[in-house]
Design a protein around this motif. Structure first.
Motif: not given
Length: 248
Positions: A5-16, A18-19, A26-29, A89-94
């Motif tokens: 949860v902690g890393p997810h909240l930090e990524r969300r704060r930064r707008g990052d 994670h594929p 997000e899918y499980y609401f 879906r994950h266009g940012g990754y090759p």
């Protein structure tokens, strides 16, 4: 749970984005704050309008647990999502292979998905390749316990009736979902080594055997979790039925 949860909240704060792991939030609401909140199960009976839904989930879990597992899909889900399309879906990754190589590989394999919520994301060109055209109303008939997505979805079924379903069961299903999601994406055609995920190269014979072993290990880990969830639903419905009978 905080280690997820902690890393997810930090990524969300930064707008990052994670594929791999964003999917679980997000899918499980199910809110991160709920995942961190500890409940031992609710003593109150289910509202009458929710009992049919709980009964359907229990029937699905029991039917799935009683079927033999199948381990022949080799994680083609993400491949079927990019089959004969330039959209990703994950266009940012090759991708690890060219689109023509991906298309040829999908056509070379028996596509045998048994999980509707994986199948419904196949591209229109990929759906006819599946051994069976799946629909929602077939779910009780075809869901099987070797399926990576059926095991990942134990988290969905646990959270649907939280806080009646205890938090320790929810936590175990979440940890299982993390493992399933990581295997799912490691076996995908995306190159996620920049995030620390070594690919399971299912386009090779050795990679398919690696995937099968990992899928079997996930099944063995999931079965006791599934049985605990079944028992939690049985107890919930029995308690609710008892309250209904007592009140006439």
């Amino acid at each position: 749970m905080w280690r997820w949860v902690g890393p997810h909240l930090e990524r969300r704060r930064r707008g990052d984005k994670h594929p791999v792991l964003d999917f679980l939030f997000e899918y499980y609401f199910f809110k991160p704050s709920q995942l961190l909140e500890w409940r031992t199960g609710c003593a109150e009976p289910l509202p009458a309008h929710r009992r049919d839904s709980a009964q359907w989930i229990l029937a699905l879990l029991e039917a799935t647990a009683n079927r033999p597992p199948a381990f022949a899909c080799f994680g083609l889900h993400e491949w079927a999502m990019v089959y004969e399309t330039a959209e990703r879906r994950h266009g940012g990754y090759p991708l690890r292979l060219s689109l023509s190589e991906i298309n040829a590989f999908v056509r070379s394999q028996p596509v045998c998905c048994t999980h509707f919520d994986a199948y419904r994301f196949f591209t229109p060109a990929a759906r006819p390749l599946n051994h069976r055209q799946l629909s929602r109303d077939q779910q009780l008939e075809v869901e099987q316990p070797g399926c990576l997505h059926a095991n990942m979805d134990l988290y969905k079924w646990a959270t649907k009736f939280w806080p009646w379903i205890p938090s320790d069961v929810v936590g175990d299903t979440f940890e299982l979902a993390v493992a399933a999601r990581e295997l799912d994406m490691r076996a995908s055609p995306y190159d996620l080594r920049s995030l620390g995920y070594e690919p399971v190269c299912i386009e090779t014979g050795a990679g398919r055997e690696e995937y099968r072993r990992a899928q079997q290990e996930l099944f063995a880990r999931a079965q006791p979790v599934r049985l605990r969830l079944i028992q939690a639903y049985r107890e919930l419905l029995a308690a609710s039925a008892g309250c209904r009978d007592a009140t006439g």
